[in-house]
Motif scaffolding. Sequence first.
Motif, PDB file in Angstrom:
ATOM      1  N   GLY A 136      60.536  66.277  29.512  1.00 24.15           N
ATOM      2  CA  GLY A 136      60.402  65.330  30.610  1.00 24.15           C
ATOM      3  C   GLY A 136      61.054  63.993  30.334  1.00 24.15           C
ATOM      4  N   GLY A 137      61.477  63.308  31.422  1.00 25.50           N
ATOM      5  CA  GLY A 137      62.042  61.966  31.342  1.00 25.50           C
ATOM      6  C   GLY A 137      61.445  61.077  32.426  1.00 25.50           C
ATOM      7  N   TRP A 138      61.306  59.796  32.123  1.00 23.13           N
ATOM      8  CA  TRP A 138      60.653  58.868  33.056  1.00 23.13           C
ATOM      9  C   TRP A 138      61.582  58.496  34.216  1.00 23.13           C
ATOM     10  N   SER A 139      60.962  58.311  35.369  1.00 20.31           N
ATOM     11  CA  SER A 139      61.684  57.723  36.506  1.00 20.31           C
ATOM     12  C   SER A 139      61.747  56.209  36.322  1.00 20.31           C
ATOM     13  N   ARG A 140      62.415  55.481  37.235  1.00 12.64           N
ATOM     14  CA  ARG A 140      62.472  54.029  37.167  1.00 12.64           C
ATOM     15  C   ARG A 140      61.103  53.438  37.496  1.00 12.64           C
ATOM     16  N   TRP A 141      60.835  52.232  36.935  1.00  6.96           N
ATOM     17  CA  TRP A 141      59.563  51.562  37.226  1.00  6.96           C
ATOM     18  C   TRP A 141      59.517  51.142  38.702  1.00  6.96           C
ATOM     19  N   SER A 142      58.309  51.233  39.279  1.00  9.81           N
ATOM     20  CA  SER A 142      58.103  50.724  40.648  1.00  9.81           C
ATOM     21  C   SER A 142      58.050  49.199  40.619  1.00  9.81           C
ATOM     22  N   ASN A 143      58.084  48.561  41.795  1.00 13.67           N
ATOM     23  CA  ASN A 143      57.942  47.105  41.870  1.00 13.67           C
ATOM     24  C   ASN A 143      56.531  46.690  41.471  1.00 13.67           C
ATOM     25  N   TRP A 144      56.392  45.436  40.976  1.00 11.91           N
ATOM     26  CA  TRP A 144      55.069  44.934  40.597  1.00 11.91           C
ATOM     27  C   TRP A 144      54.184  44.790  41.848  1.00 11.91           C
ATOM     28  N   ALA A 145      52.912  45.150  41.717  1.00 13.14           N
ATOM     29  CA  ALA A 145      51.933  44.983  42.809  1.00 13.14           C
ATOM     30  C   ALA A 145      51.502  43.516  42.892  1.00 13.14           C
ATOM     31  N   GLU A 146      50.714  43.170  43.933  1.00 11.02           N
ATOM     32  CA  GLU A 146      50.197  41.815  44.083  1.00 11.02           C
ATOM     33  C   GLU A 146      49.202  41.506  42.974  1.00 11.02           C
ATOM     34  N   CYS A 147      49.084  40.178  42.614  1.00 12.26           N
ATOM     35  CA  CYS A 147      48.117  39.763  41.600  1.00 12.26           C
ATOM     36  C   CYS A 147      46.692  40.015  42.088  1.00 12.26           C
ATOM     37  N   SER A 148      45.784  40.235  41.135  1.00 17.51           N
ATOM     38  CA  SER A 148      44.389  40.548  41.480  1.00 17.51           C
ATOM     39  C   SER A 148      43.590  39.306  41.879  1.00 17.51           C
ATOM     40  N   GLY A 149      44.112  38.123  41.769  1.00 17.93           N
ATOM     41  CA  GLY A 149      43.441  36.883  42.165  1.00 17.93           C
ATOM     42  C   GLY A 149      44.466  35.836  42.544  1.00 17.93           C
ATOM     43  N   SER A 150      43.967  34.695  43.090  1.00 13.43           N
ATOM     44  CA  SER A 150      44.884  33.647  43.552  1.00 13.43           C
ATOM     45  C   SER A 150      44.977  32.480  42.584  1.00 13.43           C
ATOM     46  N   CYS A 151      44.092  32.387  41.569  1.00 13.78           N
ATOM     47  CA  CYS A 151      44.133  31.298  40.602  1.00 13.78           C
ATOM     48  C   CYS A 151      43.541  31.759  39.282  1.00 13.78           C
ATOM     49  N   VAL A 152      43.827  30.968  38.210  1.00  9.27           N
ATOM     50  CA  VAL A 152      43.351  31.273  36.862  1.00  9.27           C
ATOM     51  C   VAL A 152      42.009  30.595  36.654  1.00  9.27           C
ATOM     52  N   ASN A 153      40.975  31.394  36.351  1.00  7.81           N
ATOM     53  CA  ASN A 153      39.623  30.867  36.152  1.00  7.81           C
ATOM     54  C   ASN A 153      39.487  30.449  34.691  1.00  7.81           C
ATOM     55  N   ASN A 154      39.703  29.133  34.406  1.00  7.80           N
ATOM     56  CA  ASN A 154      39.692  28.591  33.048  1.00  7.80           C
ATOM     57  C   ASN A 154      38.386  27.863  32.822  1.00  7.80           C
ATOM     58  N   GLN A 155      37.381  28.539  32.276  1.00 12.19           N
ATOM     59  CA  GLN A 155      36.059  27.965  32.031  1.00 12.19           C
ATOM     60  C   GLN A 155      35.895  27.704  30.534  1.00 12.19           C
ATOM     61  N   GLY A 156      36.581  26.704  30.020  1.00  7.56           N
ATOM     62  CA  GLY A 156      36.450  26.377  28.592  1.00  7.56           C
ATOM     63  C   GLY A 156      37.088  27.442  27.725  1.00  7.56           C
ATOM     64  N   SER A 157      36.271  28.080  26.859  1.00  7.70           N
ATOM     65  CA  SER A 157      36.787  29.105  25.957  1.00  7.70           C
ATOM     66  C   SER A 157      36.991  30.432  26.643  1.00  7.70           C
ATOM     67  N   SER A 158      36.453  30.584  27.823  1.00  5.68           N
ATOM     68  CA  SER A 158      36.587  31.842  28.562  1.00  5.68           C
ATOM     69  C   SER A 158      37.598  31.642  29.684  1.00  5.68           C
ATOM     70  N   VAL A 159      38.704  32.414  29.614  1.00  7.62           N
ATOM     71  CA  VAL A 159      39.758  32.327  30.616  1.00  7.62           C
ATOM     72  C   VAL A 159      39.900  33.694  31.269  1.00  7.62           C
ATOM     73  N   VAL A 160      39.769  33.733  32.599  1.00 10.34           N
ATOM     74  CA  VAL A 160      39.936  34.976  33.357  1.00 10.34           C
ATOM     75  C   VAL A 160      41.282  34.882  34.054  1.00 10.34           C
ATOM     76  N   MET A 161      42.241  35.724  33.595  1.00  9.57           N
ATOM     77  CA  MET A 161      43.603  35.681  34.115  1.00  9.57           C
ATOM     78  C   MET A 161      43.815  36.832  35.085  1.00  9.57           C
ATOM     79  N   PRO A 162      44.223  36.576  36.337  1.00  5.50           N
ATOM     80  CA  PRO A 162      44.573  37.661  37.263  1.00  5.50           C
ATOM     81  C   PRO A 162      45.758  38.453  36.699  1.00  5.50           C
ATOM     82  N   SER A 163      45.876  39.712  37.086  1.00  4.92           N
ATOM     83  CA  SER A 163      46.951  40.573  36.592  1.00  4.92           C
ATOM     84  C   SER A 163      47.536  41.384  37.724  1.00  4.92           C
TER      85      SER A 163
END
Length: 645
Positions: A260-287
């Motif tokens: 088997g061989g891979w096909s081309r990558w699809s386009n990136w989907a939309e981000c899972s959130g609209s902003c980065v939740n930076n709460q001190g040492s805990s950072v929740v980054m949308p992907s």
Amino acid sequence: MTRHSFVNSPELPAISLPAANHHQQPLPTNNLAFSPLAILRIRSACRCLSALHRKDPHWHPLPTSILSDLLTPPEFTATPKQQPLKEAVLRFYKLKQLLTKCVRCFTEFNTEAGECGREIGEVDKDDCCQNPHYGYKEADGECHFCGPPVWSPWSAWSRCNVLCGEGVRQKTRKCFGINNSGCHKISDNLQMEPCNGTCCGDKGWGSWLPWSACSVTCGGVGSRMRQRVCNSLPACRFACSGESEQTERCESKNQCPVHGGWSRWSNWAECSGSCVNNQGSSVVMPSRARQRSCSNPAPSTDTQPHGQSCPGDGSQRQDCSELPNCPVNGNWGAWSSPGPCSVTCGEGLQLSNRKCENPTPKYGGKYCEGPSTKTSVCQSPCPVHGFWSGWSSWSECLATCIPQGKMPTRTRKRLCSNPAPSTNPRGQPCQGEANQVENCASLPHCPVNGAWGSWSPYSACPVTCGVGLMMSTRKCNNPPQKYGGSSCPGEERQTKICSTNLHCPVNGVWSEWSDWSNCKDPFRKDRVIRCKPAGGSQNRERKCLHRAYNGSFCIGEDLSQTRVCYDVSDCRVIETQPLKGTWGEWGQWNFCKPACGESSKRIRFGFSGRDETYDPAKMAMIYHWSQERKCNVLWESKARLWSNT
């Protein structure tokens, strides 16, 4: 082109050599042309140049970058300007003749294997062979013996030169010595004897085994192999001639699997959130994610084996780090400890505060709601003096072992908290030390690695003749190895060559016994005793050879030997009267003469026995008879045949 000076002295004109370059151009005719390999060899050192200089003081000390096997110089007609170059070439060859005397010297020589042992270095050949027990190696790498000629033991008998029937076999030995002129007779180093080939019914090769599987299993041409086994007895293995393996081409018609061989990558989907939740040492980054499929091509399923699936993951995920941070609302931190009491004695108030820093508002977030200070009731106690709590456990030692010259320690402490001295009003602190320190004497000592002391002076030369080795030693005592430490690296002794310039005594060596002389009457040399019952005598001699430099005489006193004999060669029987006796045994068959050809024959002789009434006076001849037969000689030798029998 870079040139390197070779020799600079009043006796040897300087000659320029080209730099080692595999692509160098031919030099002009007024320069010597050396190959790159010759230049590398010229730069190698010869450790016995100083000895050569002692033997020929006319030659000035030369650099050690000189080759003993200089190349043959190009031939050309020297013009007057080129005459110095021609003279320099001749001096090169004089130097070459001197350098050929430089040999590797050894203190041991094994006369059984012809091998040298315990090398002491490169010295002049004559200096090395001042000791007749030494050996040396020249440029050919062969080991030579400095002593008088000596034979090695006989080798084992070779196998018979025929598989079946009559043949011959041989054994050899070697002669070692600085003057082995007496060792060149083939009769001394080669012996032969008849033999019978015992492989008359030998089976030889067995049948070929089946072919192995083809080296390829699909879509192509490969190879396969088969073998056969020699069924001969170990003594007849040489009867199996030819190859034991065969290889041939083979083809596989199976279809190869498609991986088997891979096909081309699809386009990136939309981000899972609209902003980065930076709460001190805990950072929740949308992907965001993208996919690919194993379809370019898809792995085959109709082949054996099936095609392999695509390696790696079918999806990827990455952080949306380009998004802005989400607003962070402020939150109060913890209340501070109450401040000092408002009164020195009795009941009062204490003040506490807090800050909006858990977290601090940022990115447009709201500030904390509520007061930032509060009060509490307090009472000012009377002064309380401090008293120690119990000692803590001892801490770990500062090291795991005791280093050289320094003892590790451990500590323990106690607190002035039982009770603690009051601060307002201030009580008296505890009396004594809050910490204790003690040595960790129970630990093992750290390993101490040994270090070398100074070299001792060289010992006196250990030999009184020839060359030897002087030795200097050092001890591993600065400091010595202790407590499992490593020993000193390197050698504990070093040597250098010393020469006494005296030749060692060469002990005499007996020559081989000469052949027995003809059988003659011991009293009357002109009296004929051939074919008569009259006893004669014959003798043989040997010499004590090679004794030199005050060496000892050969062990043993006999220079000659004498024995009783009867001259009965080619005698025929003439009986004057009947004799009492018995037939004796036949002797051994002689070797075939000539060694090959249709006329080759061999002979054996027999002699009559006698009983106890035998009287030599009653006979004129001794019984003597012979037999001969034709030889079947399959091997021709230009050497004379010898046997132990």
